[in-house]
Design a protein around this motif. Structure first.
Motif, short mmCIF file in Angstrom:
data_model
loop_
_atom_site.label_atom_id
_atom_site.label_comp_id
_atom_site.label_asym_id
_atom_site.label_seq_id
_atom_site.Cartn_x
_atom_site.Cartn_y
_atom_site.Cartn_z
N VAL A 47 0.87 -1.17 0.00
CA VAL A 47 0.00 0.00 0.00
C VAL A 47 0.91 1.22 0.00
O VAL A 47 1.84 1.31 0.80
CB VAL A 47 -0.92 0.01 1.23
N SER A 48 0.68 2.14 -0.90
CA SER A 48 1.58 3.27 -1.05
C SER A 48 1.54 4.17 0.18
O SER A 48 0.54 4.24 0.90
CB SER A 48 1.21 4.09 -2.29
N GLU B 10 -20.33 8.44 6.69
CA GLU B 10 -19.51 7.52 5.92
C GLU B 10 -19.13 8.13 4.58
O GLU B 10 -18.00 7.97 4.10
CB GLU B 10 -20.22 6.19 5.71
N ALA B 11 -20.08 8.82 3.96
CA ALA B 11 -19.79 9.47 2.68
C ALA B 11 -18.70 10.52 2.83
O ALA B 11 -17.84 10.68 1.96
CB ALA B 11 -21.06 10.09 2.11
N ALA B 12 -18.71 11.24 3.96
CA ALA B 12 -17.67 12.24 4.20
C ALA B 12 -16.32 11.56 4.41
O ALA B 12 -15.28 12.05 3.94
CB ALA B 12 -18.04 13.08 5.42
N TYR B 13 -16.30 10.42 5.11
CA TYR B 13 -15.06 9.68 5.33
C TYR B 13 -14.41 9.27 4.01
O TYR B 13 -13.19 9.31 3.86
CB TYR B 13 -15.36 8.45 6.19
N THR B 14 -15.23 8.89 3.04
CA THR B 14 -14.70 8.45 1.74
C THR B 14 -14.53 9.60 0.76
O THR B 14 -14.12 9.37 -0.39
CB THR B 14 -15.63 7.40 1.12
N GLY B 15 -14.87 10.82 1.17
CA GLY B 15 -14.74 11.96 0.27
C GLY B 15 -15.88 12.09 -0.72
O GLY B 15 -15.78 12.84 -1.70
N SER B 16 -16.99 11.40 -0.44
CA SER B 16 -18.14 11.44 -1.36
C SER B 16 -19.16 12.49 -0.97
O SER B 16 -20.13 12.71 -1.70
CB SER B 16 -18.82 10.06 -1.39
N PHE C 38 -14.25 1.82 -0.78
CA PHE C 38 -14.89 0.56 -0.38
C PHE C 38 -14.04 -0.63 -0.82
O PHE C 38 -13.77 -1.55 -0.04
CB PHE C 38 -16.28 0.48 -1.02
N LEU C 39 -13.59 -0.64 -2.06
CA LEU C 39 -12.82 -1.76 -2.58
C LEU C 39 -11.44 -1.87 -1.93
O LEU C 39 -10.88 -2.95 -1.83
CB LEU C 39 -12.67 -1.64 -4.10
N ARG C 40 -10.89 -0.75 -1.46
CA ARG C 40 -9.57 -0.78 -0.84
C ARG C 40 -9.62 -1.13 0.64
O ARG C 40 -8.58 -1.36 1.26
CB ARG C 40 -8.88 0.59 -1.02
N GLY C 41 -10.81 -1.18 1.21
CA GLY C 41 -10.95 -1.42 2.64
C GLY C 41 -10.17 -2.62 3.17
O GLY C 41 -9.41 -2.50 4.14
N PRO C 42 -10.32 -3.82 2.56
CA PRO C 42 -9.61 -4.99 3.10
C PRO C 42 -8.10 -4.84 3.09
O PRO C 42 -7.42 -5.32 4.01
CB PRO C 42 -10.06 -6.12 2.16
#
Length: 534
Positions: A18-19, A317-323, A383-387
């Motif tokens: 992970v960068s 949650e949307a704010a956490y992801t920048g949405s 969402f896809l990067r969560g794991p």
């Protein structure tokens, strides 16, 4: 042996990184959520620094070709992929590893492994992709056996037959999501089943855990994709006949859907396929009133429109992801088809949203580019990067858990409030700090939604497993107390079993015990998953 080695303490393959930029971005998000100004990560463990107990049983000469006691293989197969699993692995706790890892090539190999386990009093743990987040592949803690053999099905990874006319395929159960779709691609067909764990989870694992994919209404539960199964049990083989539908008594396949390896090992499945979609449209709808947003989703679920995506994401949650900027909730709404344009379906769904105060970007919708909507893309990427970020969160003391359930529409608001209140309280009591609890609707049905709660807490890096379990127990109990199921698609494993005991009728448990006695007379298969071993 694994073709490419997976990490024994986290998500993905060895060498996957992970960068630093991505970690820094998530650290900023965790800091905003949890009020932490500085993260000091603990080191990741090294395989060579961990001692394992000596295997308790020798491998028979006849099974040497398919079995191993390799150090890394035993480390990797000790745990699944839950937060508590990863936290224990990072802490170097491998007190209960499997003794032997088996990689059968044929069904006869599986039968021979069963005979060995029966004769030597060993437990057999069927192992798919290792992505269980509920302790489904962890060796049992009971000491009723002499040892544990984990049976990894990775060599059962082929599409064996495709029925183009019926849009179905016969597929080996050990195939992982990407390899399955790669084999189907030349046919123009797709299973179109994409759980978040898709990259590393297997068809057999989806069936055994009754998994659900991303799609909100169109291709939801794996149950609806199954035409028939082939299962190897210690008592013999079962292969159901293949029909599009049948009213001939109880369906034998249903016995093994959700059985989590306790009754037999699924080796093949005939699965229903779909033509690859060529018409797509997606957008995000903003709502400033959450209750009205929920009503919009309910009406859509009962409209017969069947969107491919209808995920209602709370503003936090949307704010956490920048949405979102935190002032509105978003509904990720999408339609797709291989046969016809879907603009009319989207137009009607948006009309419904508008009736409840929803707004959307008309210009992004006109582009017909599913990636042009910034809100949707930002949420999906996170969402896809969560794991992949989970182990990086844990070494920084950040606990994250997702808990999904399903409930009827009339009881949703009460469940929503109760679970959030109880989980917030649990986080504060256990950690002494405030945390974050959000909810999104991931799947919708005419009679109710599947709420998906996500909580974050900042804990003591030395006590993450204990703190995590304490919070999760209270949160799961809150779900059950409010009338929700203990799981919508994460299965039971050893972690959810206590609540399942109260959810299923006791007489049905007696029937399950009788079935296990017939299929698995020596009780070697994954004991303790469906009920306590006798």
């Amino acid at each position: 042996m694994q073709r490419r080695r997976r990490k024994f303490y986290g998500w993905g393959y060895e060498g996957d990184e992970v960068s630093s930029c991505e970690i820094a971005e998530f650290e900023r998000a965790w800091a905003r959520l949890l009020g932490v100004s500085n993260f000091e990560p603990a080191p990741f463990p090294r395989a060579e620094d961990i001692s394992l107990r000596t295997p308790r049983v020798p491998i028979p000469d006849a099974l040497h070709a398919i079995c191993t006691t390799d150090h890394h293989e035993r480390l990797y197969h000790t745990y699944g992929a839950s937060t508590v699993d990863i936290a224990r692995a990072i802490r170097g706790e491998f007190d209960n590893p499997p003794d032997v890892i088996a990689y059968p090539d044929t069904e006869d190999d599986i039968v021979n492994l069963f005979r060995w386990c029966e004769d030597a009093n060993l437990v057999a743990i069927p192992y798919g992709g290792g992505t269980s987040v509920v302790g489904g592949v962890n060796p049992p803690s009971q000491d009723r056996c002499r040892g544990v053999v984990t049976i990894d099905m990775q060599n059962f990874d082929k599409v064996l037959e495709v029925d183009h006319r019926s849009q179905a395929a016969r597929v080996q159960a050990g195939v992982l999501g990407p390899h399955l779709e790669q084999q189907l691609k030349p046919t123009g067909l797709t299973l179109r089943f994409f759980p978040q764990s898709w990259e590393f989870s297997s068809l057999g694992g989806w069936v055994a855990t009754r998994a659900a994919g991303h799609f909100a209404t169109a291709y939801t539960q794996i149950d609806d994709h199954i035409e028939s199964l082939r299962v190897i049990t210690p008592a013999g083989n079962i292969e159901a006949k293949r029909f599009p539908a049948s009213g001939a008594g109880p369906n034998p396949d249903r016995m093994f859907l959700g059985s989590e390896g306790a009754l037999g090992i699924i080796t093949e499945a005939w699965v229903r396929l779909h033509r690859r979609p060529t018409h797509r449209t997606m957008t995000s709808v903003r709502f400033v009133d959450y209750e009205r947003a929920v009503e919009a989703v309910r009406v859509i679920s009962q409209s017969g429109l069947y969107p491919a995506n209808a995920r209602l994401i709370e503003r936090a949650e949307a704010a956490y992801t920048g949405s979102s900027d935190g002032t509105y909730d978003i509904l990720v709404l999408g339609f797709e088809s291989a046969d016809h344009p879907v603009d009319v379906w989207m137009e009607r769904a948006l009309n419904i949203c508008g009736d409840f105060g929803g707004t959307w970007d008309e210009s992004a919708l006109r582009d017909h580019d599913v990636s042009s909507d910034a809100d949707t893309k930002s949420w999906r990427d996170k969402f896809l990067r969560g794991p992949a970020l989970r182990e990086h969160a844990i070494v920084r003391g950040v606990m994250r858990e997702t808990m999904e359930t399903a409930i009827t529409w009339d009881r949703f608001q009460q469940l929503h409030a109760h679970v959030k209140d109880e989980t917030h309280h649990a986080i504060r009591v256990v950690t002494g700090r405030a945390g974050s609890v959000t909810c999104r609707l991931t799947h919708i049905y005419p009679d109710g939604p599947a709420p998906y709660f996500t909580w974050f807490a900042y804990g003591d890096k030395k006590r993450i497993p204990e703190q995590f379990i304490a919070i999760k127990h209270i949160a799961e109990q809150a779900i059950v107390d409010a009338g929700g199921t203990v799981t919508h698609h994460h299965a039971l494993g050893r972690d959810h079993r206590p609540w399942y005991d109260n959810e299923r009728p006791e007489l049905f448990c007696s029937a399950l015990r009788a079935a296990k006695k017939i299929f698995d007379p020596c009780a070697i298969l994954n004991p303790g998953i469906l009920f306590d071993p006798s």
